[in-house]
Design an enzyme around this catalytic site. Structure first.
Site, mmCIF file in Angstrom:
data_model
loop_
_atom_site.group_PDB
_atom_site.id
_atom_site.type_symbol
_atom_site.label_atom_id
_atom_site.label_comp_id
_atom_site.label_asym_id
_atom_site.label_seq_id
_atom_site.Cartn_x
_atom_site.Cartn_y
_atom_site.Cartn_z
ATOM 1 C CG MET A 193 -8.820 6.215 2.360
ATOM 2 S SD MET A 193 -7.914 6.648 3.533
ATOM 3 C CE MET A 193 -7.277 5.059 4.111
ATOM 4 N N GLY A 207 -9.207 3.668 7.289
ATOM 5 C CA GLY A 207 -8.740 5.183 7.363
ATOM 6 C C GLY A 207 -7.039 5.226 7.702
ATOM 7 C CG PHE A 208 -6.534 6.834 9.933
ATOM 8 C CD1 PHE A 208 -5.593 7.947 9.398
ATOM 9 C CD2 PHE A 208 -6.875 6.916 10.309
ATOM 10 C CE1 PHE A 208 -6.584 9.546 9.576
ATOM 11 C CE2 PHE A 208 -8.442 8.517 10.287
ATOM 12 C CZ PHE A 208 -7.638 8.941 9.959
ATOM 13 N N GLY A 209 -3.054 4.605 7.862
ATOM 14 C CA GLY A 209 -1.756 3.401 7.372
ATOM 15 C C GLY A 209 -1.122 3.262 9.165
ATOM 16 N N GLY A 210 -0.400 2.468 9.594
ATOM 17 C CA GLY A 210 0.336 2.081 10.471
ATOM 18 C C GLY A 210 -0.552 1.820 11.947
ATOM 19 C CG MET A 220 -11.414 2.253 2.004
ATOM 20 S SD MET A 220 -9.559 2.495 3.246
ATOM 21 C CE MET A 220 -8.837 2.649 1.883
ATOM 22 C CG HIS A 271 -9.158 -1.381 -0.162
ATOM 23 N ND1 HIS A 271 -8.156 -0.676 1.330
ATOM 24 C CD2 HIS A 271 -10.445 -0.876 -0.017
ATOM 25 C CE1 HIS A 271 -9.334 -0.962 2.072
ATOM 26 N NE2 HIS A 271 -10.585 -1.312 1.109
ATOM 27 C CB SER A 297 -0.866 0.166 1.181
ATOM 28 O OG SER A 297 -1.743 1.403 1.457
ATOM 29 C CG ASP A 342 -5.095 -3.343 3.584
ATOM 30 O OD1 ASP A 342 -4.425 -3.171 4.413
ATOM 31 O OD2 ASP A 342 -6.021 -2.827 2.717
ATOM 32 N N GLY A 343 -3.323 -3.752 6.783
ATOM 33 C CA GLY A 343 -4.143 -3.365 8.283
ATOM 34 C C GLY A 343 -2.610 -3.887 9.618
ATOM 35 N N GLY A 344 -2.083 -3.194 9.247
ATOM 36 C CA GLY A 344 -0.758 -4.025 10.493
ATOM 37 C C GLY A 344 -0.416 -5.127 10.023
ATOM 38 C CG HIS A 383 -3.809 -2.199 -0.969
ATOM 39 N ND1 HIS A 383 -4.841 -3.311 -1.663
ATOM 40 C CD2 HIS A 383 -4.264 -1.049 -0.804
ATOM 41 C CE1 HIS A 383 -5.242 -2.865 -0.710
ATOM 42 N NE2 HIS A 383 -5.204 -1.574 -0.100
ATOM 43 C CG ASP A 435 -4.873 1.701 0.769
ATOM 44 O OD1 ASP A 435 -5.498 0.986 1.399
ATOM 45 O OD2 ASP A 435 -3.903 1.624 1.304
ATOM 46 C CG MET A 482 -11.172 -3.898 5.721
ATOM 47 S SD MET A 482 -9.269 -3.301 4.455
ATOM 48 C CE MET A 482 -7.823 -2.047 6.182
ATOM 49 N N GLY A 511 1.713 -1.904 3.678
ATOM 50 C CA GLY A 511 2.142 -0.111 4.108
ATOM 51 C C GLY A 511 3.054 0.092 4.562
ATOM 52 C CB SER A 512 4.206 1.190 8.019
ATOM 53 O OG SER A 512 2.950 1.049 8.414
HETATM 54 C C1 DX5 Z 1 -6.079 1.479 5.675
HETATM 55 C C2 DX5 Z 1 -5.873 0.747 4.037
HETATM 56 C C3 DX5 Z 1 -4.719 -0.547 3.899
HETATM 57 C C4 DX5 Z 1 -3.059 0.854 4.841
HETATM 58 C C5 DX5 Z 1 -2.184 -0.565 5.071
HETATM 59 O O1 DX5 Z 1 -7.376 1.948 5.416
HETATM 60 O O2 DX5 Z 1 -6.954 0.555 3.677
HETATM 61 O O3 DX5 Z 1 -4.825 -0.509 2.377
HETATM 62 O O4 DX5 Z 1 -2.572 1.733 4.245
HETATM 63 O O5 DX5 Z 1 -0.859 -0.301 5.807
HETATM 64 P P1 DX5 Z 1 -0.198 -0.668 6.890
HETATM 65 O O6 DX5 Z 1 0.090 -1.685 6.412
HETATM 66 O O7 DX5 Z 1 0.729 0.849 8.241
HETATM 67 O O8 DX5 Z 1 -1.348 -0.643 8.112
HETATM 68 ZN ZN ZN Z 2 -5.741 -0.844 2.349
#
Ligand code: DX5
Ligand code: ZN
Length: 218
Positions: free
Chosen positions: A35, A140-143, A66, A64, A6, A173-175, A31, A33, A135, A195-196
């Site tokens: 939003m 909504g947010f990475g990290g 959102m 993706h 991502s 997706d996520g963490g 990926h 994202d 999910m 992502g992060s």
């Molecule tokens: C969250 C996104 C993810 C996110 C992944 O809303 O859909 O794709 O950015 O980031 P990490 O891997 O940092 O959780």
């Molecule tokens: Zn995503």
């Protein structure tokens, strides 16, 4: 497991270089994202940015959405260069029609479920999707931190897909990072969105290679 980085936490001032970084890491796709500030409390980018990125990369664009009304921009994302268009089952789109529309445009179609939504919400659409995204954070947010309590839901989806003899891929997706990817693979995930963890990794290629060694259970 496949890896779909991502770019949400990348350096947005240098998107072209960041796409090259993703390619060099050995990842399988990218990926993206999207939003809308309504469906999730954050804004990112839309079709014009994806259209500009398209000539910069030959990678598969895993988009993706959102968005509250993803159905309003399906043609725009298809035209911009998305290879797969993924939207939320909790959105206000007419789900079956929107999946059909994506396929009619020659793209792969997918649905995402948020943490509080049960697996059964996507059961009516299993024969219309190429992929399902579970999910493992609130979107909504990475990290954010990986929600291990989503694993039974992943297993439930894997079992239903297998029971029906379908070939739907499961994405998480996520963490996702070194420690959490094996948990997701063991629960039945085929594709890890990272992502992060990837953009902060001291060796991104090593992280991708490590996730590639994980065998999907099921
Ligand atoms: C969250 C996104 C993810 C996110 C992944 O809303 O859909 O794709 O950015 O980031 P990490 O891997 O940092 O959780
Ligand atoms: Zn995503």
């Amino acid at each position: 497991m496949l890896v779909s980085p991502s770019i949400l936490t990348c350096d947005f001032a240098h998107l072209e270089q960041e796409l090259q970084f993703v390619k060099q890491s050995g990842a399988d796709m990218v990926h993206l994202d999207v939003m809308d500030g309504v469906f999730v409390p954050n804004l990112s980018f839309g079709p014009p940015v994806i259209e500009r990125l398209r000539p910069c990369s030959d990678m598969f664009f895993d988009v993706h959405l959102m968005m509250e009304y993803p159905d309003r921009l399906i043609e725009a994302f298809a035209k911009a260069g998305a290879d797969l268009i993924n939207f939320h089952v909790e959105s206000k789109a007419p789900i079956a029609e929107t999946l059909d529309k994506i396929h009619a445009l020659g793209k792969k179609a997918a649905l995402t479920i948020k943490p509080k939504t049960p697996a059964s919400a996507v059961f009516p659409y299993l024969d219309k999707v190429d992929m399902l995204l579970v999910m493992t954070v609130e979107p909504g947010f990475g990290g954010q931190s990986f929600m291990a309590d989503m694993m039974p839901k992943l297993g439930e989806l894997r079992a239903e897909i297998n029971r029906r003899g379908l070939s739907v891929q499961l994405q998480v997706d996520g963490g996702i990072a070194s420690k959490t990817a094996p948990i997701a693979a063991a629960a039945g995930a085929d594709i890890a969105v990272v992502g992060s963890a990837l953009f902060n990794a001291s060796d991104a290629a090593a992280l991708v290679a490590e996730i590639h060694t994980l065998r999907t259970n099921g």
